[in-house]
Each structure stands twice: as C-alpha cells, then as structure tokens.
Design a protein around this motif. Structure first.
Motif, PDB file in Angstrom:
ATOM      1  N   ASP A  10     -13.254 -76.433 102.977  1.00 37.24           N
ATOM      2  CA  ASP A  10     -14.409 -76.038 103.765  1.00 37.24           C
ATOM      3  C   ASP A  10     -14.163 -74.583 104.171  1.00 37.24           C
ATOM      4  O   ASP A  10     -13.021 -74.132 104.223  1.00 37.24           O
ATOM      5  CB  ASP A  10     -14.528 -76.935 104.998  1.00 37.24           C
ATOM      6  CG  ASP A  10     -15.669 -76.526 105.903  1.00 37.24           C
ATOM      7  OD1 ASP A  10     -16.767 -76.260 105.382  1.00 37.24           O
ATOM      8  OD2 ASP A  10     -15.453 -76.460 107.124  1.00 37.24           O
ATOM      9  N   LYS A 144     -23.302 -82.216 103.136  1.00 36.46           N
ATOM     10  CA  LYS A 144     -22.391 -83.096 103.863  1.00 36.46           C
ATOM     11  C   LYS A 144     -23.170 -83.795 104.986  1.00 36.46           C
ATOM     12  O   LYS A 144     -24.031 -83.182 105.599  1.00 36.46           O
ATOM     13  CB  LYS A 144     -21.247 -82.285 104.472  1.00 36.46           C
ATOM     14  CG  LYS A 144     -20.465 -81.450 103.465  1.00 36.46           C
ATOM     15  CD  LYS A 144     -19.489 -80.508 104.178  1.00 36.46           C
ATOM     16  CE  LYS A 144     -18.843 -79.552 103.207  1.00 36.46           C
ATOM     17  NZ  LYS A 144     -17.924 -78.595 103.873  1.00 36.46           N
ATOM     18  N   PRO A 145     -22.940 -85.081 105.223  1.00 36.86           N
ATOM     19  CA  PRO A 145     -21.806 -85.919 104.809  1.00 36.86           C
ATOM     20  C   PRO A 145     -21.957 -86.621 103.451  1.00 36.86           C
ATOM     21  O   PRO A 145     -21.152 -87.492 103.133  1.00 36.86           O
ATOM     22  CB  PRO A 145     -21.735 -86.947 105.934  1.00 36.86           C
ATOM     23  CG  PRO A 145     -23.161 -87.128 106.350  1.00 36.86           C
ATOM     24  CD  PRO A 145     -23.767 -85.764 106.243  1.00 36.86           C
ATOM     25  N   GLU A 168     -10.730 -80.049 105.673  1.00 37.02           N
ATOM     26  CA  GLU A 168     -11.973 -80.042 106.445  1.00 37.02           C
ATOM     27  C   GLU A 168     -11.705 -80.065 107.946  1.00 37.02           C
ATOM     28  O   GLU A 168     -10.724 -80.656 108.391  1.00 37.02           O
ATOM     29  CB  GLU A 168     -12.817 -81.279 106.093  1.00 37.02           C
ATOM     30  CG  GLU A 168     -13.821 -81.074 104.979  1.00 37.02           C
ATOM     31  CD  GLU A 168     -15.069 -80.332 105.433  1.00 37.02           C
ATOM     32  OE1 GLU A 168     -15.177 -80.005 106.633  1.00 37.02           O
ATOM     33  OE2 GLU A 168     -15.936 -80.090 104.588  1.00 37.02           O
ATOM     34  N   GLY A 173     -17.681 -83.479 106.950  1.00 39.22           N
ATOM     35  CA  GLY A 173     -16.991 -83.071 105.734  1.00 39.22           C
ATOM     36  C   GLY A 173     -15.982 -84.101 105.269  1.00 39.22           C
ATOM     37  O   GLY A 173     -15.861 -84.381 104.072  1.00 39.22           O
ATOM     38  N   GLY A 176     -17.844 -86.922 103.631  1.00 37.98           N
ATOM     39  CA  GLY A 176     -18.307 -86.558 102.297  1.00 37.98           C
ATOM     40  C   GLY A 176     -17.189 -86.540 101.272  1.00 37.98           C
ATOM     41  O   GLY A 176     -17.356 -87.000 100.136  1.00 37.98           O
TER      42      GLY A 176
END
Length: 230
Positions: A10, A144-145, A168, A173, A176
């Motif tokens: 991320d 996301k998610p 993340e 996140g 996901g």
C-alpha cells in the motif's frame, strides 16, 4: 509453504507518511458540506478506501446524487501540500533495496488515483524502485476491501497470488489482500496512528493480518514468512 516472490505495498501510510494530510484535508472539505468529523473518526471509517468510494458515502449521507467536484478539489488541495510536507516512511528505501537484492518483485496497490500515485512517487523519490509496477483503484471496478486491485497487481507482474505478500496499514487493505489469497502483514508505524497503535493493530489482526509490526524492524522476514532466515 509457497515461497513469496512478490511484495505488494500500500502507498499512503506504508511507503509515505501522507495519511495525516489526507485526513485533515478531507475533514476540512467535509465541514464545508456540513458534515463534521475529526481526522481520527475519518481514519477509522475510511482508511484505505479510494476517494471515489468516500465520495459515494458522503453523497448518501448528504442525500445528494453526486458531489462532482469533491474528489478533484480534494486531490488538488492535498497535492499542493506534498512538495513541502510529504515524507517517506523511515526505513522504506532500505527495505526496498533489501527485497530487490533478494530477487523479490515489488509493486504498489493503492486506493489513490493514478495521478496522485505518480506525483507521490516523484516527490518521494521512489519512482525508480517500482517502474511500471504501480496500480491504482482507478484501474479496477471495485477498490479495497475487494480483492480486485491486488489480483490486478499479481496478474500484471506475472506472479500467482499465493506467492505474493502485502504490506498494509488499513483493515480494508488487509481484507482485500486476504480475499485475493495473499499473505497480509499489518503496519502501524505511520504518524497517523501515534497513540493508537495497539487498537489499530487489533483491528488489522481481526481483518486477517498474519502479523502486525509497529515499525520496519523485521518487516522483510514477516513479509517473506521466513522467521529467523532473513
């Protein structure tokens, strides 16, 4: 155990310490629309979500069909702060160099727009570390998610999802990444989580993080799932 061959990061709150600016800017703009919330409240609700998804939530709260200029103005105000305020998370360049030396592919999967993604990496000096392995929520139907963005990243770099790990800082996140079948490692070292790391770590664990770290010490080992061997 499948060897991890790619790490997907991320961006905001993991590579760059940008979340305080984002939350402050969002709170200011929402107040103009008559919706009052603190940055802490917004972090809990929206961290990890794309601005498009946030605008949809705001439209529902205001009972208005759309907020056509909200996302554009938000991004312009936020990016105007970057040249003087944006900072790289301490230890990230060394972590990226370490993974590259081990032959691990690195990529980005972010809820930020394509434009913001590019500008962020240029200002932070990280563009050369990722090349074209950068992916935005703009490129998928569901951010996301949902797992879509992580699956796009894995497919694009040619590595199976089960051989990918994700770093993340948001429950969205982590959710996901797990839905995509990837190893998920939580990170609570961003300045937006100062004073609430323990609570946020619990939320990341509940979302499915295999481990949650408060800083980058041991992050390579956690991502590659090789305790004692990295």
């Amino acid at each position: 155990m499948t060897d991890i061959r790619a790490v997907i990061f991320d961006m905001d709150g993991c590579l760059v310490d940008s979340e305080p600016m984002s939350l402050e800017t969002l709170a200011e703009m929402m107040a103009v629309e008559g919706l009052h919330a603190t940055p802490d409240e917004l972090r809990r609700k929206f961290l990890g979500m794309s601005i498009q998804a946030i605008v949809r939530h705001l439209s529902e709260a205001l009972d208005r069909p759309d907020l056509p200029d909200f996302a554009r103005i938000f991004e312009e105000r936020l990016l105007a702060r970057y040249p003087s305020e944006l900072r790289v998370i301490p230890g990230i360049p060394a972590l990226l160099d370490d993974l590259a030396a081990r032959g691990v592919t690195v990529a980005i999967a972010t809820g930020s727009s394509v434009r913001r993604l590019g500008i962020t990496l240029d200002v932070a000096g990280l563009a050369g570390q990722f090349g074209d392995r950068i992916f935005s929520a703009d490129q998928v139907r569901r951010g996301k998610p949902a797992p879509d963005l992580f699956l796009l990243a894995a497919q694009s770099v040619g590595i199976a999802p089960e051989a990918c790990a994700v770093m993340e800082d948001s429950p969205h996140g982590i959710t996901g990444a797990r839905a995509a079948g990837m190893r998920a490692v939580g990170f609570t070292g961003g300045s937006h989580l100062v004073g609430m790391q323990d609570d946020h770590a619990r939320r990341l664990s509940e979302a499915g993080a295999a481990i949650v770290l408060p800083d980058l010490d041991g992050m390579a080992a956690a991502l590659l799932d090789r305790p004692g061997r990295v």
